[in-house]
Design a protein around this motif. Structure first.
Motif, PDB file in Angstrom:
ATOM      1  N   GLN A  51       0.835  -1.187   0.000  1.00 55.40           N
ATOM      2  CA  GLN A  51       0.000   0.000   0.000  1.00 55.40           C
ATOM      3  C   GLN A  51       0.878   1.247   0.000  1.00 55.40           C
ATOM      4  O   GLN A  51       2.091   1.172   0.157  1.00 55.40           O
ATOM      5  CB  GLN A  51      -0.938   0.022   1.206  1.00 55.40           C
ATOM      6  CG  GLN A  51      -0.248   0.140   2.554  1.00 55.40           C
ATOM      7  CD  GLN A  51       0.111  -1.191   3.169  1.00 55.40           C
ATOM      8  OE1 GLN A  51       0.265  -2.178   2.482  1.00 55.40           O
ATOM      9  NE2 GLN A  51       0.250  -1.210   4.497  1.00 55.40           N
ATOM     10  N   SER A  52       0.252   2.402  -0.156  1.00 55.73           N
ATOM     11  CA  SER A  52       0.954   3.677  -0.144  1.00 55.73           C
ATOM     12  C   SER A  52       0.404   4.550   0.979  1.00 55.73           C
ATOM     13  O   SER A  52      -0.778   4.435   1.348  1.00 55.73           O
ATOM     14  CB  SER A  52       0.767   4.394  -1.493  1.00 55.73           C
ATOM     15  OG  SER A  52       1.339   5.692  -1.470  1.00 55.73           O
ATOM     16  N   TYR A  53       1.272   5.416   1.528  1.00 52.81           N
ATOM     17  CA  TYR A  53       0.875   6.354   2.574  1.00 52.81           C
ATOM     18  C   TYR A  53       1.249   7.766   2.136  1.00 52.81           C
ATOM     19  O   TYR A  53       2.381   8.010   1.695  1.00 52.81           O
ATOM     20  CB  TYR A  53       1.566   6.036   3.899  1.00 52.81           C
ATOM     21  CG  TYR A  53       1.067   4.771   4.551  1.00 52.81           C
ATOM     22  CD1 TYR A  53       0.015   4.799   5.464  1.00 52.81           C
ATOM     23  CD2 TYR A  53       1.637   3.543   4.247  1.00 52.81           C
ATOM     24  CE1 TYR A  53      -0.440   3.638   6.060  1.00 52.81           C
ATOM     25  CE2 TYR A  53       1.190   2.374   4.832  1.00 52.81           C
ATOM     26  CZ  TYR A  53       0.144   2.432   5.745  1.00 52.81           C
ATOM     27  OH  TYR A  53      -0.308   1.275   6.319  1.00 52.81           O
ATOM     28  N   ILE A  54       0.302   8.685   2.265  1.00 53.70           N
ATOM     29  CA  ILE A  54       0.508  10.078   1.880  1.00 53.70           C
ATOM     30  C   ILE A  54       0.227  10.959   3.092  1.00 53.70           C
ATOM     31  O   ILE A  54      -0.893  10.993   3.610  1.00 53.70           O
ATOM     32  CB  ILE A  54      -0.411  10.474   0.708  1.00 53.70           C
ATOM     33  CG1 ILE A  54      -0.054   9.656  -0.539  1.00 53.70           C
ATOM     34  CG2 ILE A  54      -0.306  11.973   0.428  1.00 53.70           C
ATOM     35  CD1 ILE A  54      -0.996   9.884  -1.708  1.00 53.70           C
ATOM     36  N   ARG A  55       1.269  11.667   3.555  1.00 54.95           N
ATOM     37  CA  ARG A  55       1.138  12.549   4.722  1.00 54.95           C
ATOM     38  C   ARG A  55       1.232  13.994   4.267  1.00 54.95           C
ATOM     39  O   ARG A  55       2.210  14.397   3.625  1.00 54.95           O
ATOM     40  CB  ARG A  55       2.249  12.236   5.728  1.00 54.95           C
ATOM     41  CG  ARG A  55       2.195  13.094   6.992  1.00 54.95           C
ATOM     42  CD  ARG A  55       3.248  12.661   7.983  1.00 54.95           C
ATOM     43  NE  ARG A  55       4.601  13.025   7.593  1.00 54.95           N
ATOM     44  CZ  ARG A  55       5.670  12.244   7.771  1.00 54.95           C
ATOM     45  NH1 ARG A  55       5.546  11.044   8.307  1.00 54.95           N
ATOM     46  NH2 ARG A  55       6.869  12.658   7.407  1.00 54.95           N
ATOM     47  N   VAL A  56       0.205  14.773   4.579  1.00 53.18           N
ATOM     48  CA  VAL A  56       0.147  16.173   4.169  1.00 53.18           C
ATOM     49  C   VAL A  56      -0.307  17.019   5.357  1.00 53.18           C
ATOM     50  O   VAL A  56      -0.876  16.505   6.325  1.00 53.18           O
ATOM     51  CB  VAL A  56      -0.820  16.380   2.978  1.00 53.18           C
ATOM     52  CG1 VAL A  56      -0.309  15.645   1.748  1.00 53.18           C
ATOM     53  CG2 VAL A  56      -2.234  15.930   3.336  1.00 53.18           C
ATOM     54  N   PRO A  57      -0.088  18.351   5.309  1.00 53.38           N
ATOM     55  CA  PRO A  57      -0.602  19.218   6.375  1.00 53.38           C
ATOM     56  C   PRO A  57      -2.126  19.309   6.323  1.00 53.38           C
ATOM     57  O   PRO A  57      -2.755  19.021   5.307  1.00 53.38           O
ATOM     58  CB  PRO A  57       0.055  20.564   6.081  1.00 53.38           C
ATOM     59  CG  PRO A  57       0.404  20.519   4.638  1.00 53.38           C
ATOM     60  CD  PRO A  57       0.728  19.094   4.323  1.00 53.38           C
ATOM     61  N   SER A  58      -2.718  19.717   7.437  1.00 58.39           N
ATOM     62  CA  SER A  58      -4.180  19.758   7.550  1.00 58.39           C
ATOM     63  C   SER A  58      -4.810  20.778   6.605  1.00 58.39           C
ATOM     64  O   SER A  58      -6.019  20.730   6.354  1.00 58.39           O
ATOM     65  CB  SER A  58      -4.587  20.076   8.990  1.00 58.39           C
ATOM     66  OG  SER A  58      -4.013  21.295   9.424  1.00 58.39           O
ATOM     67  N   SER A  59      -4.013  21.679   6.071  1.00 59.11           N
ATOM     68  CA  SER A  59      -4.544  22.683   5.148  1.00 59.11           C
ATOM     69  C   SER A  59      -4.849  22.089   3.768  1.00 59.11           C
ATOM     70  O   SER A  59      -5.519  22.730   2.954  1.00 59.11           O
ATOM     71  CB  SER A  59      -3.552  23.837   4.993  1.00 59.11           C
ATOM     72  OG  SER A  59      -2.301  23.364   4.528  1.00 59.11           O
TER      73      SER A  59
END
Length: 398
Positions: A301-309
């Motif tokens: 699988q893949s994981y994408i971490r981004v800021p809450s904005s």
């Protein structure tokens, strides 16, 4: 079920506006393949499952006494050899006394905290090969013998260390793990001891029973490795690197040095930072979001971490009790590999593509930098060559 339409993956080299100096390996010939184990006797390996290789270890007292063979998962998301204590032959807990002491690694994708101790061993690949068929590769590295496997979703990287504040499951003397970690840039992600001196592919001492000599530099053997569907090619040469599409200025991306402890540390054992990249999903944000990227053979699988904005269309995953959500179908994911870009990964969620991960998880974290773990499907499109001497990661079409 995935729809049958393809979003044609844009997996072509881009010529950057500024190019790194090519690093060539003229005259170098010492190299060997550590093949991946085929999933069945009639099929070849293709990164649909986690890659595996066979491994043998020496005993503590006699370097010529070998353990049985083991099948190890090859994981670019960690650095170092991990084996459950109940599986490790010729070992007991007294070895941990007076050696490197207690150790741990935390795997953020699976929320698993492994604790145990490092022990020194010779490690062999292709050990049963002899005579004209001799393809042996020998390394010498510390091995993390895992005495506890802890499921710890509340673990705080950089805070909790060896301890899990709220363990869900604790297994003593486990088996698995059996993992060979060959990644770089992992020390900041729950693996502070996952340094290059633990990577067996960077600490090769003999190939085909002939000692590797680095005493006078890299004139006869160039440390590094290539990851392809065939396996792990150890040792970079004029043939497997320079003449195989890796040697161009457009293929190789310089990786910055994170740490290089001590002036006597060989350059190939200096810690490199993670691969830089850029992310957009349905062209959001535009321009794309600067990220670090992990091309992770250990995950489907893949994981994408981004800021809450930054928000995308997602839904809860009923199989996961964490706060991570799954991207809804029909969204075009574009991940640039390298800054300047050297390659890319493109797919549309829910539509069949060779590089489409099994799931694409999305979560928010304002305390940590944006990040994408691509999972292993990216290797269906790209071969990579890690050159720790020149400090490059290079891409070539698979």
């Amino acid at each position: 079920m995935l729809a049958t339409r393809f979003f044609i993956s844009t997996l072509a080299f881009l010529v950057p506006s500024t190019c790194a100096q090519a690093c060539l390996h003229t005259g170098l010939t010492t190299s060997e393949l550590i093949p991946f184990i085929p999933p069945t006797t009639t099929t070849s390996y293709d990164f649909s499952t986690i890659p595996k290789v066979k491994v043998w270890f020496s005993s503590a007292t006699n370097p010529l006494t070998f353990t049985r063979s083991y099948e190890f998962d090859v994981d670019t998301g960690t650095c170092g050899l991990l084996i459950g204590s109940s599986a490790m032959q010729f070992w007991n807990e007294t070895e941990c006394i007076g050696t490197m002491g207690e150790a741990y690694q935390y795997l953020s994708s699976s929320h698993i905290l492994y604790t145990g101790c490092w022990i020194n061993r010779n490690v062999w690949f292709n050990h049963l090969d002899t005579g004209t068929g001799n393809h042996k590769v020998q390394a010498k590295v510390p091995i993390l013998v895992v005495t506890r496997k802890i499921t710890c979703p509340g673990y705080r990287i950089g805070v909790d260390g060896f301890n899990c504040p709220s363990p869900l499951v604790v297994i003593t003397n486990p088996d698995p793990p059996r993992m060979i970690g060959i990644g770089f840039g992992r020390t900041a992600d729950g693996q502070p001891e996952g340094t290059p001196d633990k990577n067996p592919l960077l600490n090769v001492v003999a190939i085909r029973d002939v000692a590797v000599d680095l005493s006078s530099g890299y004139s006869t053997y160039h440390p590094g490795y290539i990851i392809s569907k065939e396996g792990l090619q150890v040792g970079l040469t004029a043939t497997n690197y320079d003449s195989a599409s890796f040697g161009s200025r457009e293929a190789a991306l310089p990786l910055s040095v994170s740490t290089c402890v001590g002036s006597s540390t060989p350059i190939h054992l200096c810690q490199r930072n993670e691969l830089p990249g850029c992310l957009s999903i349905d062209n959001v944000p535009s321009p794309c979001l600067p990220i670090s990227v992990l091309l992770d053979t250990g995950l489907n699988q893949s994981y994408i971490r981004v800021p809450s904005s930054i928000t995308y269309s997602t839904h809860d995953d009923p199989s996961d009790n964490s706060t991570t959500s799954v991207l809804d179908n029909g969204q075009h994911v574009h991940v640039e590999l390298g800054v300047p870009q050297r390659a890319s990964e493109d797919y549309t969620t829910g539509f069949a593509s060779p590089v489409l991960p099994a799931r694409v998880y999305n979560y928010h974290d304002d305390a940590r930098a944006p990040f994408v773990n691509t999972g292993r499907h990216v290797y269906k499109a790209w071969k990579t060559a890690f050159d720790p001497v020149c400090g490059n990661l290079a891409f070539a079409s698979a």
